[in-house]
Design a protein around this motif. Structure first.
Motif, mmCIF file in Angstrom:
data_model
loop_
_atom_site.group_PDB
_atom_site.id
_atom_site.type_symbol
_atom_site.label_atom_id
_atom_site.label_comp_id
_atom_site.label_asym_id
_atom_site.label_seq_id
_atom_site.Cartn_x
_atom_site.Cartn_y
_atom_site.Cartn_z
ATOM 1 N N LEU A 1 3.858 3.170 -17.117
ATOM 2 C CA LEU A 1 3.144 2.313 -17.855
ATOM 3 C C LEU A 1 2.111 2.879 -18.837
ATOM 4 C CD1 LEU A 1 2.485 -0.328 -15.067
ATOM 5 C CD2 LEU A 1 3.536 -0.899 -17.312
ATOM 6 N N GLN A 2 1.461 4.072 -18.127
ATOM 7 C CA GLN A 2 0.524 4.767 -18.943
ATOM 8 C C GLN A 2 1.018 5.758 -20.011
ATOM 9 O OE1 GLN A 2 -2.247 6.990 -16.254
ATOM 10 N NE2 GLN A 2 -2.620 4.968 -14.923
ATOM 11 N N ALA A 3 2.299 5.864 -20.065
ATOM 12 C CA ALA A 3 3.142 6.624 -21.005
ATOM 13 C C ALA A 3 3.107 5.825 -22.339
ATOM 14 C CB ALA A 3 4.489 7.019 -20.606
ATOM 15 N N VAL A 4 2.768 4.428 -22.185
ATOM 16 C CA VAL A 4 3.068 3.608 -23.333
ATOM 17 C C VAL A 4 1.516 3.864 -24.319
ATOM 18 C CG1 VAL A 4 3.220 1.240 -24.149
ATOM 19 C CG2 VAL A 4 4.518 1.971 -22.117
ATOM 20 N N PRO A 5 1.885 4.028 -25.374
ATOM 21 C CA PRO A 5 0.646 4.400 -26.155
ATOM 22 C C PRO A 5 -0.349 2.994 -26.359
ATOM 23 C CG PRO A 5 2.735 5.005 -27.579
ATOM 24 C CD PRO A 5 3.050 4.304 -26.285
ATOM 25 N N PRO B 1 0.845 -8.475 -7.214
ATOM 26 C CA PRO B 1 0.788 -9.831 -6.379
ATOM 27 C C PRO B 1 0.858 -8.972 -4.845
ATOM 28 C CG PRO B 1 2.531 -10.369 -7.946
ATOM 29 C CD PRO B 1 2.075 -9.002 -8.269
ATOM 30 N N SER B 2 0.214 -9.680 -3.900
ATOM 31 C CA SER B 2 -0.140 -9.070 -2.699
ATOM 32 C C SER B 2 1.108 -8.874 -1.891
ATOM 33 C CB SER B 2 -1.100 -9.816 -1.764
ATOM 34 O OG SER B 2 -0.780 -10.956 -1.555
ATOM 35 N N ASP B 3 2.275 -9.332 -2.337
ATOM 36 C CA ASP B 3 3.567 -8.753 -1.741
ATOM 37 C C ASP B 3 4.581 -8.356 -2.565
ATOM 38 O OD1 ASP B 3 4.144 -11.190 -3.201
ATOM 39 O OD2 ASP B 3 5.061 -12.382 -1.581
ATOM 40 N N ASP B 4 4.370 -7.629 -3.805
ATOM 41 C CA ASP B 4 5.223 -7.259 -4.559
ATOM 42 C C ASP B 4 5.116 -5.679 -4.572
ATOM 43 O OD1 ASP B 4 5.954 -9.827 -5.339
ATOM 44 O OD2 ASP B 4 5.436 -9.334 -7.391
ATOM 45 N N LEU B 5 6.226 -5.002 -4.953
ATOM 46 C CA LEU B 5 6.354 -3.501 -4.976
ATOM 47 C C LEU B 5 6.741 -3.067 -6.375
ATOM 48 C CD1 LEU B 5 8.415 -3.270 -1.618
ATOM 49 C CD2 LEU B 5 5.859 -3.083 -1.948
ATOM 50 N N TYR B 6 6.222 -1.822 -6.778
ATOM 51 C CA TYR B 6 6.582 -1.266 -7.924
ATOM 52 C C TYR B 6 7.302 -0.115 -7.507
ATOM 53 C CZ TYR B 6 3.875 -4.393 -10.626
ATOM 54 O OH TYR B 6 3.142 -5.761 -11.078
ATOM 55 N N SER B 7 8.332 0.534 -8.434
ATOM 56 C CA SER B 7 8.762 1.658 -8.233
ATOM 57 C C SER B 7 7.852 2.897 -8.218
ATOM 58 C CB SER B 7 9.966 2.179 -9.411
ATOM 59 O OG SER B 7 9.308 2.466 -10.591
ATOM 60 N N SER B 8 8.263 3.932 -7.739
ATOM 61 C CA SER B 8 7.112 5.065 -7.602
ATOM 62 C C SER B 8 6.750 5.653 -8.949
ATOM 63 C CB SER B 8 7.711 6.300 -6.736
ATOM 64 O OG SER B 8 8.779 6.785 -7.339
ATOM 65 N N ASP B 9 7.826 5.347 -9.885
ATOM 66 C CA ASP B 9 7.071 5.754 -11.188
ATOM 67 C C ASP B 9 6.434 4.689 -12.378
ATOM 68 O OD1 ASP B 9 7.892 8.651 -11.159
ATOM 69 O OD2 ASP B 9 10.037 8.151 -11.841
ATOM 70 N N ILE C 1 0.838 -1.169 -0.051
ATOM 71 C CA ILE C 1 0.049 0.139 0.116
ATOM 72 C C ILE C 1 0.926 1.420 0.043
ATOM 73 C CG2 ILE C 1 -1.535 1.343 1.359
ATOM 74 C CD1 ILE C 1 -2.976 -1.205 1.691
ATOM 75 N N PRO C 2 2.011 1.483 0.866
ATOM 76 C CA PRO C 2 2.688 2.546 0.623
ATOM 77 C C PRO C 2 3.487 2.831 -0.386
ATOM 78 C CG PRO C 2 2.962 1.390 2.977
ATOM 79 C CD PRO C 2 2.215 0.556 2.195
ATOM 80 N N SER C 3 3.770 1.629 -1.314
ATOM 81 C CA SER C 3 4.573 1.844 -2.547
ATOM 82 C C SER C 3 3.460 2.270 -3.622
ATOM 83 C CB SER C 3 5.070 0.431 -2.965
ATOM 84 O OG SER C 3 4.042 -0.547 -3.535
ATOM 85 N N LEU C 4 2.034 1.776 -3.503
ATOM 86 C CA LEU C 4 1.327 2.424 -4.416
ATOM 87 C C LEU C 4 0.839 3.905 -4.116
ATOM 88 C CD1 LEU C 4 -1.308 -0.728 -4.463
ATOM 89 C CD2 LEU C 4 0.067 -0.004 -6.459
ATOM 90 N N VAL C 5 0.511 4.248 -2.683
ATOM 91 C CA VAL C 5 0.445 5.576 -2.356
ATOM 92 C C VAL C 5 1.514 6.505 -2.830
ATOM 93 C CG1 VAL C 5 0.222 7.312 -0.350
ATOM 94 C CG2 VAL C 5 -1.203 5.086 -0.439
ATOM 95 N N ALA C 6 2.729 6.060 -3.019
ATOM 96 C CA ALA C 6 4.063 6.974 -3.207
ATOM 97 C C ALA C 6 4.037 6.917 -5.020
ATOM 98 C CB ALA C 6 5.131 6.158 -2.933
ATOM 99 N N GLN C 7 3.208 6.428 -5.635
ATOM 100 C CA GLN C 7 3.114 6.542 -7.084
ATOM 101 C C GLN C 7 3.161 8.105 -7.454
ATOM 102 O OE1 GLN C 7 3.862 4.180 -9.535
ATOM 103 N NE2 GLN C 7 4.126 2.988 -7.620
ATOM 104 N N THR C 8 3.928 8.368 -8.515
ATOM 105 C CA THR C 8 3.922 9.738 -8.985
ATOM 106 C C THR C 8 2.672 9.975 -9.722
ATOM 107 O OG1 THR C 8 5.178 9.113 -10.909
ATOM 108 C CG2 THR C 8 6.467 9.787 -8.828
ATOM 109 N N LYS C 9 2.059 9.228 -10.475
ATOM 110 C CA LYS C 9 0.888 9.351 -10.899
ATOM 111 C C LYS C 9 -0.359 8.379 -10.424
ATOM 112 C CE LYS C 9 -0.939 9.285 -15.792
ATOM 113 N NZ LYS C 9 -1.630 10.515 -15.684
ATOM 114 N N LYS C 10 -1.353 8.997 -9.766
ATOM 115 C CA LYS C 10 -2.162 8.340 -8.848
ATOM 116 C C LYS C 10 -3.545 7.835 -9.550
ATOM 117 C CE LYS C 10 -0.134 10.500 -5.120
ATOM 118 N NZ LYS C 10 0.911 9.486 -4.675
ATOM 119 N N GLU C 11 -3.722 7.950 -10.743
ATOM 120 C CA GLU C 11 -4.887 7.393 -11.394
ATOM 121 C C GLU C 11 -4.806 5.943 -11.849
ATOM 122 O OE1 GLU C 11 -2.786 9.995 -12.903
ATOM 123 O OE2 GLU C 11 -4.262 11.692 -11.793
#
Length: 172
Positions: free
Chosen positions: A145-149, A132-140, A40-50
């Motif tokens: 992902l959304q920058a990909v056409p 997955p419920s135990d994986d993290l993604y970078s804040s960007d 959850i903190p890694s998702l909250v930390a996303q630079t794009k929140k949509e």
């Protein structure tokens, strides 16, 4: 014409694999702890929140106090848009023979998609990210992902990543 993207992070909590897709309340308690303290903190930390967080459980978890508490705590986090469904995971489960895995997936999707449909009503494109419920993604990650056409039948992945020991917080 609008190119509105609805981005869903799909979180299969229970219903995967052997043991009836459930490893017990003790396992679930630990998984929820990891999810709340790290994911959850890694998702909250996303630079794009949509994006929307779609948590998927077996039907048996609908009245589980741990899941009810998770729902309440996620609804209290500013910027999160959680959806919980209780029809099993909406991802292919390779722990089963192909015919059974396909049948389980079709049943889960048939029951779950009407419940998330309102969140997709304005979408021209739906981006689906496995979370997955135990994986993290970078804040960007969301921004990248959304920058990909948008295009049909496109899958993206990262070739390199990190592993975290949640007990010691060591990263490799």
């Amino acid at each position: 014409m609008s190119q509105k993207i609805v981005h869903i992070f799909s979180v299969p909590f229970t219903g995967f694999g052997s043991k009836g897709g459930f490893r017990g309340d003790r396992w679930l308690k630990e998984r929820i702890r990891i999810f709340k303290n790290f994911v959850i903190p890694s998702l909250v930390a996303q630079t794009k929140k949509e994006f929307i967080i779609w948590c998927q459980f077996r039907p048996e978890e609908e009245t589980n106090p741990q899941i009810i508490e998770l729902w309440q705590s996620m609804n209290g986090v500013r910027g999160l848009s959680p959806i919980f469904t209780f029809h099993g995971p909406c991802l292919y489960d390779d722990k089963y023979p192909d015919e059974i895995a396909r049948k389980r997936l079709l049943e889960s999707l048939t029951l779950s998609l009407p419940e998330i449909a309102p969140a997709l009503a304005e979408a021209k494109w739906v981006y689906l990210t496995c979370q997955p419920s135990d994986d993290l993604y970078s804040s960007d990650a969301v921004r990248e992902l959304q920058a990909v056409p948008s295009q049909k039948n496109l899958a993206l992945l990262w070739k390199k990543g990190y592993i975290c020991n949640y007990a010691t917080k060591e990263i490799a």
